[in-house]
Scaffold this motif. Structure first.
Motif, PDB file in Angstrom:
ATOM      1  N   LEU A  14       0.854  -1.175   0.000  1.00  0.00           N
ATOM      2  CA  LEU A  14       0.000   0.000   0.000  1.00  0.00           C
ATOM      3  C   LEU A  14       0.894   1.231   0.000  1.00  0.00           C
ATOM      4  O   LEU A  14       1.865   1.315   0.750  1.00  0.00           O
ATOM      5  N   SER A  42      -2.925   2.470  -3.371  1.00  0.00           N
ATOM      6  CA  SER A  42      -2.152   1.258  -3.606  1.00  0.00           C
ATOM      7  C   SER A  42      -1.372   1.411  -4.900  1.00  0.00           C
ATOM      8  O   SER A  42      -1.417   2.453  -5.546  1.00  0.00           O
ATOM      9  N   HIS A  63      -3.392  -2.081  -8.259  1.00  0.00           N
ATOM     10  CA  HIS A  63      -4.326  -3.173  -7.997  1.00  0.00           C
ATOM     11  C   HIS A  63      -5.750  -2.666  -8.193  1.00  0.00           C
ATOM     12  O   HIS A  63      -6.184  -1.759  -7.483  1.00  0.00           O
ATOM     13  N   ALA A  77     -10.462  -3.521  -4.713  1.00  0.00           N
ATOM     14  CA  ALA A  77     -10.188  -3.165  -3.322  1.00  0.00           C
ATOM     15  C   ALA A  77     -11.285  -3.701  -2.422  1.00  0.00           C
ATOM     16  O   ALA A  77     -12.464  -3.665  -2.771  1.00  0.00           O
ATOM     17  N   ARG A  84      -5.100   4.130  -8.518  1.00  0.00           N
ATOM     18  CA  ARG A  84      -4.309   3.998  -7.308  1.00  0.00           C
ATOM     19  C   ARG A  84      -5.084   4.364  -6.043  1.00  0.00           C
ATOM     20  O   ARG A  84      -4.781   3.879  -4.975  1.00  0.00           O
ATOM     21  N   THR A 107      -6.065  -5.202  -1.431  1.00  0.00           N
ATOM     22  CA  THR A 107      -6.195  -5.015  -2.872  1.00  0.00           C
ATOM     23  C   THR A 107      -5.769  -6.291  -3.564  1.00  0.00           C
ATOM     24  O   THR A 107      -4.984  -7.074  -3.031  1.00  0.00           O
ATOM     25  N   THR A 135      -2.545  -7.642  -1.465  1.00  0.00           N
ATOM     26  CA  THR A 135      -1.787  -6.751  -0.591  1.00  0.00           C
ATOM     27  C   THR A 135      -2.728  -6.334   0.518  1.00  0.00           C
ATOM     28  O   THR A 135      -3.854  -5.929   0.246  1.00  0.00           O
ATOM     29  N   SER A 175      -3.318  -4.279   4.431  1.00  0.00           N
ATOM     30  CA  SER A 175      -2.840  -3.314   5.425  1.00  0.00           C
ATOM     31  C   SER A 175      -2.710  -4.014   6.768  1.00  0.00           C
ATOM     32  O   SER A 175      -3.204  -5.124   6.959  1.00  0.00           O
TER      33      SER A 175
END
Length: 127
Positions: A10, A30, A33, A36, A56, A77, A85, A87
């Motif tokens: 991220l 991000s 990707h 989300a 993004r 994402t 990915t 957080s």
């Protein structure tokens, strides 16, 4: 149960906007990707919201929340190949019911001086 996994990729940590008693908008940036997700939970109830789009900056509105309730959340994402990915886990509390006393603070740009924010936060939490 919130998903766990590597916490990387991220561009910026998630942040919150337009908090109400029944909703909040989660924003994050991000790489490229396109899909989300925001996974969120209070107690033993798992929920999920998602947004699609190429770009993004991701904006996901969470609806149907309960006032004065603490939620934990993770953003994720996925790229076209299915790579994910995530957080780190974060939390928020929804706005209070009308008539419930509350305290808030407005802080300006601390110019890359985290110790300033630390002192402000300590004083606020002591109140």
């Amino acid at each position: 149960m919130l998903p766990v996994g590597p916490s990387n990729g991220l561009e910026n940590a998630p942040y919150l906007q337009h908090m109400t008693g029944c909703g909040v908008t989660v924003l994050f940036e991000s790489g490229e990707h396109p899909t989300a997700f925001v996974y969120y939970v209070t107690g033993a109830i798992d929920m999920e919201a998602h947004a699609y789009g190429v770009g993004r900056l991701h904006e996901v509105r969470l609806h149907g929340l309960r006032p004065e309730t603490r939620y934990r959340y993770v953003v994720e994402t996925r790229d076209a190949r299915g790579r994910r990915t995530r957080s780190a886990e974060r939390s928020f509390q929804t706005a209070v019911e009308p008539g419930t006393p509350f305290c808030f603070a407005v802080v300006g740009d601390t110019q890359d001086r985290p110790w300033v924010w630390e002192r402000i936060a300590e004083n606020l939490f002591d109140e």
